[in-house]
Design an enzyme around this catalytic site. Structure first.
Site, PDB file in Angstrom:
ATOM      1  N   GLY A 189      36.403  37.023  40.012  1.00 52.71           N
ATOM      2  CA  GLY A 189      37.392  38.053  40.333  1.00 52.71           C
ATOM      3  C   GLY A 189      38.452  38.096  39.254  1.00 52.71           C
ATOM      4  N   GLY A 190      39.568  38.806  39.551  1.00 50.40           N
ATOM      5  CA  GLY A 190      40.655  38.918  38.578  1.00 50.40           C
ATOM      6  C   GLY A 190      41.160  37.558  38.130  1.00 50.40           C
ATOM      7  N   GLY A 204      40.063  34.370  40.040  1.00 48.73           N
ATOM      8  CA  GLY A 204      39.299  33.237  40.564  1.00 48.73           C
ATOM      9  C   GLY A 204      37.811  33.411  40.369  1.00 48.73           C
ATOM     10  CG  ASP A 243      40.535  45.955  39.069  1.00 50.32           C
ATOM     11  OD1 ASP A 243      40.267  46.902  38.301  1.00 50.32           O
ATOM     12  OD2 ASP A 243      40.079  44.806  38.911  1.00 50.32           O
TER      13      ASP A 243
END
Length: 607
Positions: free
Chosen positions: A49-50, A52, A171
């Site tokens: 993810g962004g 993690g 996002d």
């Protein structure tokens, strides 16, 4: 490029930021148990993810080995975030707050447990199926019109629920929409994941919309799908999620967006420029009409405007067929939304209100190159303008003006010819100027600084030459300037912190020159930067007490600097004009109303 200052010499250009540090390589725990959860063994990696990384977690010794959903599921998604990551900053991840606020919201996966283990913060979440990008990629880069229309309907309803809780996602893209686990009742459900970039559009304490701002050095999101406002560093609001959704839908339908393929350091700049130059008709050619209508609606939303979600959903109803049970995506959420709105309005469908006024478009027209002139209310005074002035004719105009008690207040260039504004209200006591083949001529400027002249106006021509005007009798105490290949907002921001304000700007081709001064008489200053013309931003700034004090434009971008004066003028009236030719006839009309040219430039606007 170059930065120079009066009273203390020049310093080197800004250092480029170092490459992002890679996330921590601390080993992940083999076994996970947090916040009262069962124990899980880490299995394969699902994605990143962004901030993690996400892995499959398999329950150790499950009591119900066939349970596939909920807190007791045999398989879960484990999201790991290292405590030193940007999202954590040595405390629980920001994303946790967002999940706490949105827990159980329609289309948002449930978090069953969370806690810290070793160096990692861990969330135990519902296991989901493939992303829309996976589905598109595994289906020969194609998706049916009905499938994309169903995605549109359900994604709009998910965003409506998210927005109703006061958040924007920040996002939206195919990789962040996931279907439910295959073989479960959720396999046709759509979920929106990765809330690490979510921000509040509604202030928690007041309940009102957050304030508008623009920070051109800040970008959040994914370049391919980001809204143009996100590219330009404007505060995120509901319109941005919907614009990103529009690009997501067109990508899934057409397999490509017109701005794909740009590479290099200025990729974001080129992509944003292309987005703003691509009309909804061009973007949606070969797409059914509802897609174009949706794009048209969302790119013209104002910063704080409430989107008409039910109307957007109703656009796609005609494509997907009347029976929700056989749709490729479960659209229950959207049906509920339309029903609720219908109940409120006394009807089930969202027809156009008969009395609805035609809206002024935010992203209006197509790119154009024009004169931008700014007029301020002043006491009656003598002002004179000259335009299409060749280098050889400049001296005679300036000398004649000086003989009549006028000094140059503003300069500009178009087609390598000069425009100059001279007036009796500058307060200057002496003035010098230089035409130079350089943009800008450092030695001459430094020489004049030594004699206590300060830069009061600058212009650059397409051929790289410059006209620099320096005056005595200004209120400036110290000056610094920078010449740069792109608009140097980071440098401006740094100088603001040192007590400098932008007092003059110019461009030559695609290069920018910014002059900043101490003692400029401003208490605050902001920048509006756009690939067309920042009409909405200017009006918002005017409403907040700012006035345009500097303008400049390249072929690609317009920049306007707006300031709050320390001493409020008696009449704060300010007007702007955009004209194809120099606005000579308009100027006379303005003079009749005691409005005088305060700033003028030539470059990118909108037709």
């Amino acid at each position: 490029m170059d930065e120079y200052g009066s009273g203390g010499g020049g310093s080197g250009g800004d250092k480029g930021l170092g490459a992002e540090e890679e996330g921590s390589t601390a080993p992940l725990p083999e076994r996970v148990q947090v916040g009262g959860s069962p124990a899980y063994r880490i299995d394969k990696k699902l994605g990143k993810g962004g901030f993690g990384q996400v892995y499959v977690g398999r329950r150790v010794n499950p009591s119900h080995p066939h349970e596939r959903t909920g807190a007791g599921a045999v398989e879960v998604a484990l999201k790991f975030e290292h405590r030193s990551s940007k999202g954590c900053n040595y405390g629980p991840p920001y994303e946790w707050q967002v999940y706490n606020a949105l827990g159980g919201s329609h289309g948002i996966p449930r978090v069953h447990y969370k806690g810290r283990q070793g160096d990692y913060y861990i969330m135990v979440m519902d296991m989901l199926g493939p992303s829309l990008w996976d589905v598109w990629n595994n289906n020969s880069h194609a998706m049916s019109i009905e499938m994309v229309a169903c995605i549109a309907i359900e994604a709009i309803s998910i965003l409506e629920k998210l927005h109703s809780r006061g958040y924007v996602h920040g996002d939206v893209k195919p990789e962040n929409f996931l279907l439910g686990t295959p073989g479960t009742p959720d396999e046709k459900k759509l979920f929106l994941v990765d809330l690490g970039l979510a921000t509040r559009w509604r202030d928690t304490s007041t309940g009102s919309h957050v304030e508008y701002d623009q920070r051109p050095d800040v970008f959040r999101g994914t370049v391919r799908y980001a809204s143009v406002h996100a590219h330009l560093g404007r505060t995120g609001s509901r319109r941005d999620d919907l614009e990103s959704l529009a690009y997501t839908l067109i990508f899934l339908l057409r397999g490509r967006l017109p701005w794909q393929g740009y590479q290099g350091e200025n990729k974001g700049f080129l992509v944003c420029k292309k987005k703003m130059a691509t009309s909804p008709d061009t973007l949606c050619c070969f797409c059914p009409a509802p897609f174009r209508q949706f794009v048209e609606y969302v790119v013209n939303l104002k910063f704080d405007e409430e989107p008409n979600y039910a109307k957007y959903i109703s656009l796609f109803d005609g494509i997907v067929g009347p029976n929700p049970d056989i749709r490729p995506i479960n659209t229950d959420g959207a049906q509920k939304l339309i029903y609720q709105v219908g109940q409120k309005r006394g009807r089930l469908t969202m027809e156009e209100d008969a009395d609805e006024q035609p809206k002024k478009k935010v992203r209006m027209g197509m790119p154009a190159t024009q004169w931008i002139s700014v007029y301020n209310a002043r006491r009656p005074m003598k002002q004179r303008y000259h335009y299409n002035v060749a280098d050889t004719r400049l001296a005679q105009h300036v000398e004649k003006g000086n003989d009549d008690g006028l000094f140059i207040s503003s300069v500009a260039s178009c087609s390598n010819l000069w425009a100059l504004i001279m007036d009796a209200g500058t307060g200057f006591t002496a003035q010098v100027y230089e035409l130079s083949p350089l943009f800008l001529h450092k030695e001459w400027i430094m020489e004049q600084w030594e004699k206590n002249y300060y830069i009061s106006a600058i212009a650059g021509a397409n051929n790289g030459s410059s006209l620099v005007v320096m005056s005595k009798g200004t209120q400036y105490l110290q000056q610094s300037y920078k010449v740069s290949e792109s608009f140097p907002f980071k440098w401006i921001n740094k100088k603001w912190r040192e007590g400098f304000y932008v007092t003059a700007m110019a461009t030559a081709g695609s290069r920018w020159a910014i002059v900043m001064s101490r003692g400029a008489g401003f208490s605050d200053q902001v920048v509006e930067l756009d690939f067309l013309y920042p009409s909405e931003g200017i009006h918002r700034r005017w409403d907040a007490g700012y006035r345009i004090t500097s303008t400049a434009a390249t072929w690609d971008q317009t920049a306007l600097v707006l300031s709050v004066p320390r001493r409020k003028p008696a009449d704060e009236t300010q007007e702007t004009l955009r004209t194809s030719a120099f606005p000579s006839t308009h100027v006379k009309e303005k003079w009749a109303k005691n409005l005088y040219i305060a700033s003028v430039c030539y470059g990118r606007t909108v037709s």
